[in-house]
Design a protein around this motif. Structure first.
Motif, PDB file in Angstrom:
ATOM      1  N   TYR A  67       0.763  -1.307   0.128  1.00  0.00           N
ATOM      2  CA  TYR A  67       0.117   0.252   0.225  1.00  0.00           C
ATOM      3  C   TYR A  67       1.079   1.470  -0.066  1.00  0.00           C
ATOM      4  N   TYR A  68       1.923   1.272   0.764  1.00  0.00           N
ATOM      5  CA  TYR A  68       2.845   2.482   0.896  1.00  0.00           C
ATOM      6  C   TYR A  68       3.462   2.669  -0.467  1.00  0.00           C
ATOM      7  N   LYS A  72       1.352   6.218  -1.563  1.00  0.00           N
ATOM      8  CA  LYS A  72       0.814   6.676  -0.269  1.00  0.00           C
ATOM      9  C   LYS A  72       1.804   7.284   0.618  1.00  0.00           C
ATOM     10  N   CYS A  74       2.459  10.040   1.977  1.00  0.00           N
ATOM     11  CA  CYS A  74       1.995  10.902   3.168  1.00  0.00           C
ATOM     12  C   CYS A  74       1.455   9.907   4.117  1.00  0.00           C
ATOM     13  N   ALA A  75       0.723   8.740   3.957  1.00  0.00           N
ATOM     14  CA  ALA A  75       0.455   7.984   4.881  1.00  0.00           C
ATOM     15  C   ALA A  75       1.679   6.959   5.539  1.00  0.00           C
ATOM     16  N   ALA A  78       3.154   9.548   7.934  1.00  0.00           N
ATOM     17  CA  ALA A  78       2.324   9.583   9.232  1.00  0.00           C
ATOM     18  C   ALA A  78       2.460   8.578  10.062  1.00  0.00           C
ATOM     19  N   LYS A  79       2.822   7.370   9.429  1.00  0.00           N
ATOM     20  CA  LYS A  79       3.065   5.936  10.146  1.00  0.00           C
ATOM     21  C   LYS A  79       4.369   6.338  10.929  1.00  0.00           C
ATOM     22  N   LYS A  82       4.231   8.512  13.772  1.00  0.00           N
ATOM     23  CA  LYS A  82       3.619   7.851  14.950  1.00  0.00           C
ATOM     24  C   LYS A  82       4.354   6.942  15.822  1.00  0.00           C
TER      25      LYS A  82
END
Length: 184
Positions: A67-68, A72, A74-75, A78-79, A82
């Protein structure tokens, strides 16, 4: 404790006794983490930056979840933010700074192999680095497999030679037993 390098004999101290870990099974993710770190070092990513850790985490996440990789970023940032208790901007800046350090102060030949010196966007660099890492990993596996095939062929030929010797010995023993019965 399982701290190892990928280019030599793995050892650790346990009750003043050194143990060889090269033949013991290791966690697959531990091996992948070592491979990623080796790739980042070869690419010239400065180890003393937070970007090294962020890029390491990014490659690990891209390997675990496609997916990354499919745009993606930005996601992904963000992960990573976090996981490391940082902000999105800190992650982006750390990765950008690490890539700039590799391209400007690192070995230009190796950096050029692992990174794209033309399109220097961090998202592009991450994808190029990921693909190069996977390509190198595949080449190492192929070489290892070829070496194992050669070793297997040598072992097979040795076994065949031993079997031929045993077969001729058994035939000679059988012929001598038959000749002794006919003589009696």
């Amino acid at each position: 404790m399982d701290i190892c390098t990928t280019n030599g004999v793995f050892k650790y101290i346990d009750n003043t006794k050194a143990k060889d870990l090269s033949c013991q099974p290791r966690n697959v993710w531990s091996l992948i983490q070592d491979e990623i770190a080796d790739t980042l070092l070869r690419a010239g990513i400065p180890v003393n930056t937070k970007g090294f850790i962020y890029i390491h985490d990014a490659l690990e996440l891209m390997d675990k979840d496609p997916y990354y990789f499919s745009g993606k970023i930005c996601a992904l940032y963000a992960k990573i933010a976090k996981q490391n208790g940082a902000s999105f901007a800190q992650v982006e800046r750390g990765i950008r700074y690490a890539f700039e350090g590799a391209l400007t102060r690192g070995d230009s030949k190796l950096a050029g192999h692992y990174l794209d010196p033309v399109n220097t966007q961090s998202s592009n660099q991450l994808k190029v680095l990921f693909l190069r890492w996977k390509q190198d990993s595949h080449q190492r596996e192929t070489a290892l497999c070829n070496n194992m095939s050669v070793c297997r062929a040598e072992i097979y030929n040795e076994i065949l030679a031993e079997m031929k010797v045993l077969t001729s010995t058994i035939r000679q023993a059988a012929l001598s037993a038959v000749s002794q019965k006919t003589a009696v």
